[in-house]
Every structure is written in C-alpha cells, then in structure tokens.
Design a protein around this motif. Structure first.
Motif, PDB file in Angstrom:
ATOM      1  N   LEU A 147       8.692  -8.449  -3.661  1.00 33.79           N
ATOM      2  CA  LEU A 147       8.271  -9.416  -4.568  1.00 33.79           C
ATOM      3  C   LEU A 147       9.778  -9.208  -5.729  1.00 33.79           C
ATOM      4  O   LEU A 147       9.889 -10.235  -6.261  1.00 33.79           O
ATOM      5  CB  LEU A 147       7.091  -8.956  -5.317  1.00 33.79           C
ATOM      6  CG  LEU A 147       6.747  -9.857  -6.709  1.00 33.79           C
ATOM      7  CD1 LEU A 147       6.711 -11.211  -6.410  1.00 33.79           C
ATOM      8  CD2 LEU A 147       5.431  -9.126  -7.144  1.00 33.79           C
ATOM      9  N   SER A 176       2.933 -14.510   4.507  1.00 32.81           N
ATOM     10  CA  SER A 176       4.129 -14.034   3.532  1.00 32.81           C
ATOM     11  C   SER A 176       3.808 -12.927   2.838  1.00 32.81           C
ATOM     12  O   SER A 176       2.609 -12.450   3.010  1.00 32.81           O
ATOM     13  CB  SER A 176       4.203 -15.221   2.321  1.00 32.81           C
ATOM     14  OG  SER A 176       2.931 -15.024   1.426  1.00 32.81           O
ATOM     15  N   PHE A 186      -0.952  -7.950  -0.694  1.00 36.67           N
ATOM     16  CA  PHE A 186      -1.734  -7.509  -1.660  1.00 36.67           C
ATOM     17  C   PHE A 186      -3.292  -7.669  -1.574  1.00 36.67           C
ATOM     18  O   PHE A 186      -3.858  -6.855  -2.161  1.00 36.67           O
ATOM     19  CB  PHE A 186      -1.310  -8.229  -3.010  1.00 36.67           C
ATOM     20  CG  PHE A 186       0.093  -7.964  -3.482  1.00 36.67           C
ATOM     21  CD1 PHE A 186       0.609  -6.795  -4.079  1.00 36.67           C
ATOM     22  CD2 PHE A 186       0.993  -9.033  -3.410  1.00 36.67           C
ATOM     23  CE1 PHE A 186       1.654  -6.697  -4.486  1.00 36.67           C
ATOM     24  CE2 PHE A 186       2.347  -8.731  -3.957  1.00 36.67           C
ATOM     25  CZ  PHE A 186       2.670  -7.673  -4.550  1.00 36.67           C
ATOM     26  N   ALA A 244       5.201  -4.767  -0.234  1.00 39.71           N
ATOM     27  CA  ALA A 244       4.891  -6.048  -0.992  1.00 39.71           C
ATOM     28  C   ALA A 244       5.668  -6.108  -2.239  1.00 39.71           C
ATOM     29  O   ALA A 244       6.641  -7.118  -2.436  1.00 39.71           O
ATOM     30  CB  ALA A 244       3.680  -6.649  -0.905  1.00 39.71           C
ATOM     31  N   PRO A 272      -0.259 -11.220  -6.540  1.00 40.32           N
ATOM     32  CA  PRO A 272       0.583 -12.339  -5.806  1.00 40.32           C
ATOM     33  C   PRO A 272       0.865 -13.457  -6.573  1.00 40.32           C
ATOM     34  O   PRO A 272       1.372 -14.263  -6.239  1.00 40.32           O
ATOM     35  CB  PRO A 272      -0.675 -12.606  -4.767  1.00 40.32           C
ATOM     36  CG  PRO A 272      -1.281 -11.488  -4.478  1.00 40.32           C
ATOM     37  CD  PRO A 272      -1.448 -10.912  -5.844  1.00 40.32           C
ATOM     38  N   THR A 289       1.147  -2.343  -0.577  1.00 35.18           N
ATOM     39  CA  THR A 289       1.735  -2.769  -1.994  1.00 35.18           C
ATOM     40  C   THR A 289       3.231  -2.186  -2.091  1.00 35.18           C
ATOM     41  O   THR A 289       4.010  -2.898  -2.733  1.00 35.18           O
ATOM     42  CB  THR A 289       0.912  -2.246  -3.004  1.00 35.18           C
ATOM     43  OG1 THR A 289      -0.378  -3.053  -3.107  1.00 35.18           O
ATOM     44  CG2 THR A 289       1.595  -2.211  -4.408  1.00 35.18           C
ATOM     45  N   HIS A 334       2.853 -11.869   0.050  1.00 38.58           N
ATOM     46  CA  HIS A 334       1.958 -12.164  -1.096  1.00 38.58           C
ATOM     47  C   HIS A 334       0.698 -11.553  -0.614  1.00 38.58           C
ATOM     48  O   HIS A 334      -0.166 -11.089  -1.302  1.00 38.58           O
ATOM     49  CB  HIS A 334       2.113 -13.497  -1.478  1.00 38.58           C
ATOM     50  CG  HIS A 334       3.222 -13.728  -2.479  1.00 38.58           C
ATOM     51  ND1 HIS A 334       4.255 -14.268  -1.892  1.00 38.58           N
ATOM     52  CD2 HIS A 334       3.481 -13.775  -3.675  1.00 38.58           C
ATOM     53  CE1 HIS A 334       5.267 -14.615  -2.795  1.00 38.58           C
ATOM     54  NE2 HIS A 334       4.715 -14.300  -3.991  1.00 38.58           N
ATOM     55  N   GLY A 335       0.669 -11.976   0.720  1.00 36.17           N
ATOM     56  CA  GLY A 335      -0.820 -11.895   1.198  1.00 36.17           C
ATOM     57  C   GLY A 335      -0.858 -10.494   1.491  1.00 36.17           C
ATOM     58  O   GLY A 335      -2.230  -9.794   1.843  1.00 36.17           O
TER      59      GLY A 335
END
Length: 445
Positions: free
Chosen positions: A34, A163, A168, A30, A93, A27, A165-166
């Motif tokens: 993000l 990506s 998370f 990510a 995500p 996280t 997002h995955g």
C-alpha cells in the motif's frame, strides 16, 4: 517443545497468538505494498514514519497497560482490544491518502501496545516451571515467525487470486478468532504484592525501576537495540529493494520477507536444547555479533556492487539476519522471569515492551528516512553502527557472572526485621534470589 501444548490454558492462548499473528503478517505485506502504491520509491520513508508512529504509541501506552488493568478485567480488556484491532484493519483497504494510513496505524497499534504486554505477562503465571516456560518462549517465538515466514508465503499465494487490499480482511479475521480463543481461556488469579495505595502510574514506574536497576536487563535493553537495527532494515526496506533494485513484484516482496522468517524459525527450533547447555548471555551476545556482522557484510556488498544487489545475495543475508534476530529476542522472557516476583511480572513485561520499542523508534526512522534521502547503502552503514554499539554496551553491562542468588546485607534494617529473621539470623550478610523490590532497591556491588 510441542508437548507444552498439553497445558490447556496455554494452548488456547497460543492459538490466539497464532491466528492474530497470521493476520498481522498479512498486514505487514499489504501495508508495504500500500505504501509503495501511494508513494512509489518513497515507500521506505512512508513505512518508516508509519512504524515510528507504531513505536511511539508502544512506548507511551505499554507501561500503563498492566498498571491500569485489574487482574479480574484482563480477559474483557484483551477481547475488547482484539475487536478494536479488527475494526482498524477492516478500514485500511479504503485509504487513499498517506495521513489516513498514519491515523489507522496509530489506532491499531495503540490497541496492540496494550494487548501484548498483558498477554505476555500471563504466560509465566500459567507455566510456573522453568523448563515449561523456556519451551513456551521458543514456541511463542515460532508463532511470531509466522508473521515473517508463513504469513508472507500465504500472502504470496493469495496475491495470485486477489489484490493486496484483500489481505487486510485476513488481518481482521485473525483478530476476531484471537478474541474467541481468549474468551475460552481460564485466566490465573494473581494477588498483587504492591501496596493498595499505589496508583497505576506508581505501578507502571515500578516495572521501569526493576528493569533499569537490574544489570542483566540493562544488557537486554542494549541487545534490543541490536535486534531493532537488523529488523528495521528488513521490515522497512525490503519492499524498496525488491521493487526498485531487483525489479520483483508483490509476490517477490512476500518471499523476501519469508526468507527472514525462515532464518528466525530455524534458530527458534534450535534454542530450547541450546539454552539447556549454554547461558542466555552467551547465546544472546553471539546472536548480537552475528546481527552486526551481517549488516556490515550487507553494507560492504552494497557499496562494492554500487547497489546492484541480487537474489543470490539478498535471500541469504535476510535469512542470516532472521537467525540472529530470533537468538536476540527469544531468551528475553527468561531474563524477565528471573528478575521479578510473580506479582511484578505484568509491570516488568510492560516495561520491557515499552523500552524495547524505544530502540525500534530509533531504528525505524533511521532505516526509512535515511534510506529514502541518502540511499540504502548509507542506511546500512548507520544500522551496522547501531547494532555494534548495542553488542558492545550489552557486553559491558551484563556481568559474565550473573547468578540468581546474590550475597548482600541490609544495614538500614532493624535487627528484628522479618526479612533478616528469615534470611540473616546470625550473620552480617545473607544470600537469596535477588530481585529489585521494596527491600532491595539497588543491585549490590
């Protein structure tokens, strides 16, 4: 150090910590990506705000966690908090606005603010021998370094396939597995020594009172400020430096964070033997000086090169900051254990968790907002000053001579008081392991 895993209950709690931190580390990467995806070059300000929200809920909720949760409900509460964290991570995500990031971070970190001090307070109750507890602290420090070393490395590998997002999803899985390990652990039974009339707020403030009236712990608080100064620079601004200054990609952000973790892990491996030969005070003050000096060196290099910092400078500095960081935070549990009775440890660990995050609440916005508005060079100068102030305050506050047993007297007690009958039958003063409690409300001069 590894032999400590022979203790069954500690082994299960340690595994719960490891898998949760692997997910948390994913996280960390990510969330930085993000923030950059949503805000671009202003990602540092977004991360600074998100992490300031994290610190705010830590400061407000952590002192109450140990006070409100009865001993017989600790397992159920820890499992429930893991499930809340998994749910929040699953939704990250899908966010498209900055305020949504802030809201989910508030939920996730509120659960962590309650989980962590409860979890930490269990370890000294499971491992009652000082030698075992010292090694457990270092092993626990290694587990935390998974968040800044192995997790970013794993993230870098995963980013070649998916990506960000995955990532998370890995966080959510880590919290679910952590809940299963907690479920399988037998918790120790501890009978609280505080009066039954004490309410949860009184018990929460009891931990704060012990902390702030113990000189070595006031020194620890100043050292937490030093650790926060270096850690905030790394956690907030790595993505900005890598993406905007050295023009790296997502994987390079992960590797830069891994350099910090590598330095931290190196120190954690060396600390058990080092602490067998040197005092906690010496190790921690030396680490604080290294932290402050590293930030000053980074600031000087940044100014001298007009912000054109490269990998040959960034990675060694981040590793050095990681080494100093582990030296500052790892021995802290030993100081807490020395400073309170077993029944007060949950409240004291909660106080440490809350007060230390006041330091992060200062450092995170300083690193993020100042870096975004005035430049990273100014942020480095400011954080260098904060780190040096922490070192100086700790050096002045934490006495060089800091024994467990302290000579003192109780002129306020009647001569037939049980405490005097036990420790001071025929003398004006007596000596025993001194800890702040109902009979010892102030530290002797």
């Amino acid at each position: 150090m590894i032999e400590i895993l022979r203790h069954r209950n500690f082994r299960r709690l340690f595994l719960a910590q490891v898998v949760a931190l692997v997910g948390t580390g994913l996280t960390t990467v990510a969330l930085a990506l993000l923030a950059y995806d949503i805000a671009g070059a202003q990602a540092g300000a977004v991360l600074g705000t998100a992490l300031a929200i994290k610190m705010t809920v830590y400061v407000l909720l952590a002192p109450l966690a140990g006070a409100f949760v009865p001993s017989h409900l600790r397992k159920h509460v820890l499992i429930g908090l893991d499930l809340v964290r998994a749910a929040a991570a699953t939704m990250l995500p899908f966010v498209t606005e900055i305020w949504q990031v802030y809201a989910l971070i508030a939920v996730l970190q509120s659960a962590s603010a309650c989980f962590t001090p409860l979890f930490q307070s269990l370890i000294p109750q499971i491992l009652t021998e000082e030698r075992d507890y010292t090694r457990a602290l270092s092993l626990s420090r290694l587990a935390y370094d998974l968040e800044s070393l192995l997790s970013p490395a794993l993230a870098a590998a995963l980013l070649t396939l998916i990506s960000f997002h995955g990532l998370f999803a890995g966080t959510a899985a880590g919290f679910l597995v952590s809940a299963l390990f907690v479920l399988s652990t037998t918790f120790p039974a501890v009978v609280a020594a505080v009066r039954s009339a004490d309410g949860p707020y009184a018990r929460a403030f009891r931990g704060m009172r012990i902390y702030l009236h113990t000189p070595r712990l006031r020194g620890l608080l100043a050292l937490n400020l030093c650790a926060a100064a270096g850690g905030a620079m790394v956690f907030v601004n790595t993505v900005v430096i890598v993406r905007s200054v050295v023009h790296g990609g997502d994987r390079e952000v992960a590797w830069a964070l891994a350099a910090f973790g590598a330095g931290s892990m190196t120190t954690a491996l060396l600390l058990p033997k080092l602490l067998d030969r040197m005092s906690d005070r010496r190790v921690m003050l030396t680490s604080a000086m290294i932290m402050a000096s590293s930030l000053m060196i980074a600031s000087a290099l940044w100014q001298g090169q007009d912000g054109r910092i490269g990998w040959g400078t960034l990675l060694p500095l981040w590793s050095l900051l990681g080494m100093a960081y582990a030296g500052l935070v790892t021995p802290g549990g030993r100081l807490l254990r020395r400073s309170a009775e077993a029944s007060d440890l949950p409240f004291l660990f909660a106080a440490q968790f809350s007060l230390s995050h006041v330091c992060w609440l200062l450092a995170y916005p300083l690193a993020g907002w100042v870096g975004a508005r005035l430049g990273l060079g100014i942020a480095l100068i400011a954080l260098s000053g904060v780190a040096m102030a922490g070192w100086l305050i700790a050096w002045r506050t934490w006495p060089r001579h800091d024994p467990d047993a302290v000579e003192h007297a109780h002129p306020e007690l009647p001569h037939d008081h049980p405490h005097l009958a036990e420790h001071q039958p025929n003398e004006k003063t007596h000596t025993h392991a001194y800890k702040i409690d109902d009979l010892h409300e102030r530290w002797p001069r």
